[in-house]
Design an enzyme around this catalytic site. Structure first.
Site, PDB file in Angstrom:
ATOM      1  N   ASP A  41       1.131  -1.114  -0.081  1.00 46.54           N
ATOM      2  CA  ASP A  41      -0.188   0.158  -0.312  1.00 46.54           C
ATOM      3  C   ASP A  41       0.680   0.993  -0.118  1.00 46.54           C
ATOM      4  O   ASP A  41       0.189   2.739  -0.054  1.00 46.54           O
ATOM      5  CB  ASP A  41      -1.367  -0.337   1.526  1.00 46.54           C
ATOM      6  CG  ASP A  41      -0.613   0.128   2.610  1.00 46.54           C
ATOM      7  OD1 ASP A  41       1.011  -0.419   3.071  1.00 46.54           O
ATOM      8  OD2 ASP A  41      -1.275  -0.155   3.592  1.00 46.54           O
ATOM      9  N   SER A  42       2.341   0.948  -0.253  1.00 43.39           N
ATOM     10  CA  SER A  42       2.865   2.089   0.220  1.00 43.39           C
ATOM     11  C   SER A  42       2.828   2.896  -2.133  1.00 43.39           C
ATOM     12  O   SER A  42       3.362   3.560  -1.525  1.00 43.39           O
ATOM     13  CB  SER A  42       4.492   2.042  -0.586  1.00 43.39           C
ATOM     14  OG  SER A  42       4.979   0.511  -0.728  1.00 43.39           O
ATOM     15  N   ASP A  80      -0.684  -6.249   0.442  1.00 43.57           N
ATOM     16  CA  ASP A  80      -1.046  -5.333   1.735  1.00 43.57           C
ATOM     17  C   ASP A  80      -2.902  -5.636   1.686  1.00 43.57           C
ATOM     18  O   ASP A  80      -3.198  -4.889   0.548  1.00 43.57           O
ATOM     19  CB  ASP A  80      -0.584  -4.057   1.716  1.00 43.57           C
ATOM     20  CG  ASP A  80       1.149  -4.204   2.553  1.00 43.57           C
ATOM     21  OD1 ASP A  80       1.322  -4.308   2.630  1.00 43.57           O
ATOM     22  OD2 ASP A  80       1.513  -3.079   1.925  1.00 43.57           O
ATOM     23  N   LYS A 109      -0.463  -9.138   4.117  1.00 46.00           N
ATOM     24  CA  LYS A 109      -0.132  -8.640   5.444  1.00 46.00           C
ATOM     25  C   LYS A 109      -0.926  -8.087   5.286  1.00 46.00           C
ATOM     26  O   LYS A 109      -2.021  -7.072   5.219  1.00 46.00           O
ATOM     27  CB  LYS A 109       0.956  -7.864   4.878  1.00 46.00           C
ATOM     28  CG  LYS A 109       1.825  -7.342   6.074  1.00 46.00           C
ATOM     29  CD  LYS A 109       3.440  -6.869   5.631  1.00 46.00           C
ATOM     30  CE  LYS A 109       3.288  -5.500   4.161  1.00 46.00           C
ATOM     31  NZ  LYS A 109       3.314  -4.092   4.630  1.00 46.00           N
ATOM     32  N   GLU A 111      -0.982  -5.153   9.337  1.00 45.13           N
ATOM     33  CA  GLU A 111      -0.777  -4.085  10.264  1.00 45.13           C
ATOM     34  C   GLU A 111      -0.979  -4.450  12.032  1.00 45.13           C
ATOM     35  O   GLU A 111      -2.379  -4.503  11.897  1.00 45.13           O
ATOM     36  CB  GLU A 111      -0.426  -2.969   9.657  1.00 45.13           C
ATOM     37  CG  GLU A 111       0.003  -2.638   8.568  1.00 45.13           C
ATOM     38  CD  GLU A 111       0.151  -1.051   8.349  1.00 45.13           C
ATOM     39  OE1 GLU A 111       1.402  -0.970   7.207  1.00 45.13           O
ATOM     40  OE2 GLU A 111      -0.908  -0.494   8.786  1.00 45.13           O
ATOM     41  N   GLU A 178       9.339  -3.135  11.027  1.00 42.46           N
ATOM     42  CA  GLU A 178       9.813  -1.752  10.177  1.00 42.46           C
ATOM     43  C   GLU A 178      10.228  -1.314  10.759  1.00 42.46           C
ATOM     44  O   GLU A 178       9.949  -0.842  12.285  1.00 42.46           O
ATOM     45  CB  GLU A 178       8.537  -1.055   9.511  1.00 42.46           C
ATOM     46  CG  GLU A 178       8.933   0.077   8.687  1.00 42.46           C
ATOM     47  CD  GLU A 178       7.818   0.431   7.531  1.00 42.46           C
ATOM     48  OE1 GLU A 178       8.056   1.814   6.873  1.00 42.46           O
ATOM     49  OE2 GLU A 178       7.013  -0.395   7.664  1.00 42.46           O
TER      50      GLU A 178
END
Length: 269
Positions: A41-42, A80, A109, A111, A178
Site C-alpha cells: 500500500d506504499s 497488503d 499482510k 498491520e 519496520e
C-alpha cells in the site's frame, strides 16, 4: 511456491523482497532473483503521490495485484490489506483477503500486534496465509505520532516480542519488522518459530524488503512537497547509483541481501 520459500528461509537462506506495482517490474524482478514481490500500500505514496498509505483502497490493491501477477506468474506475491479492509469485522477481513488471493496474491499482510492476533488466526484457519507487520505500522502513522522508531523502551520491546510470539502461534507465515532497533529484531527472530523480514530492523532478520523507488533512489517525498523537503530514512540504499542499470541494481540488491552485506550497521537503528 510460498511453502518452498519458507522452507529455504528456515534452513538459513535470506529472503530478498521488493515492492512491485506493475507487470513490467514484476517480470524484471523475477528474472533478477527477487524472492517475494510485495504489492504494497506504499503505492499510495510512490505511485499516487500521497503523504501516507491511508487513502489506498481495496480496488487499488486488487488492480495492482492482478497486474503484478500477470507479469510474474511464477513469483511469490504478497499483497497488503489496505487500511479499513480488515480491522473491524472478521467476515469482511476474510472476504477482502480472499479477493486478493483470487487476484494473484499468495499471502496477505496485515498491520498491528496483539489486537490483530485473532484476525490473523481467523484468516489462517480459513486457508489464507498471513504476514504480520509489527514495529512502525504506516496505517497507524497518526496514532504513532509520525514516522518514529518503535520498540525503544524495555516495555515496548517486551510487548513487541509478545506480539510476534502470539502471531507465530496464531499461524502466520512471516513477521515483518519496520523501524525497529536491530538488536530487538534479531532477538525476536531468534525466539519465534517463523521467518522475519526487516526494513530498518537490521541484518539479523531472516530477510529484507525495500520499496522499489527507494532502491532506485527516485522517491523524493509526496507530490505536493519539494524534493529538498524530503529526508530519506537511513535504511534506504540507492543501488541504482552504484550500478547505473535498473536490472543490475535489483540483482545487486538481491545478492547483497543473500550474502548478508545489506543492510549494514549504518542502515539500522
Amino acid at each position: 511456491m510460498l511453502n518452498a520459500l519458507l522452507t529455504r528461509a528456515k534452513a538459513g537462506e535470506k529472503i530478498a523482497m521488493l515492492t512491485c506495482y506493475d507487470a513490467t517490474f514484476a517480470k524484471l524482478m523475477t528474472l533478477a532473483g527477487v524472492d517475494v514481490l510485495l504489492v504494497g500500500d506504499s503505492l499510495g505514496m510512490v505511485i499516487q503521490g500521497a503523504d501516507s498509505t491511508l487513502l489506498v483502497n481495496m480496488q487499488d490493491m486488487l488492480y495492482h495485484t492482478r497486474i503484478v501477477a500477470k507479469g510474474a506468474p511464477q513469483a511469490v506475491i504478497m499483497s497488503d490489506m489496505p487500511a479499513g479492509s480488515y480491522e473491524y469485522d472478521l467476515a469482511q477481513a476474510l472476504a477482502n483477503a480472499q479477493a486478493l488471493i483470487q487476484a494473484g496474491a499468495h499471502i496477505v499482510k496485515i498491520e498491528g500486534g496483539g489486537h490483530m492476533v485473532d484476525t490473523a488466526r481467523y484468516l489462517v484457519e480459513q486457508g489464507v496465509p498471513v504476514c504480520a507487520h509489527l514495529g512502525f505500522t504506516p496505517q497507524s502513522v497518526e496514532k504513532l505520532g509520525g514516522y518514529k522508531i518503535q520498540g525503544k523502551t524495555e516495555q515496548a520491546a517486551s510487548a513487541m516480542l509478545a506480539d510476534a510470539q502470539a502471531m507465530a502461534n496464531a499461524g502466520v507465515s512471516l513477521v515483518l519488522f519496520e523501524m525497529v532497533p536491530a538488536a530487538l529484531a534479531t532477538h525476536i527472530t531468534q525466539n519465534i518459530s517463523v521467518p522475519t523480514i526487516g526494513i530498518g530492523a537490521g541484518a539479523g532478520c531472516s530477510g529484507q524488503v525495500l520499496v522499489l523507488q527507494d532502491l532506485l533512489g527516485i522517491y523524493t517525498g509526496p507530490a505536493e512537497k519539494t524534493p529538498q523537503a524530503y529526508k530519506a530514512p537511513r535504511f534506504i540504499q540507492n543501488f541504482l547509483g552504484q550500478s547505473g542499470d535498473i536490472q543490475q541494481a535489483i540483482v545487486t540488491y538481491v545478492q547483497a541481501v543473500k550474502s548478508g552485506e545489506f543492510p549494514e550497521e549504518k542502515h539500522s537503528y
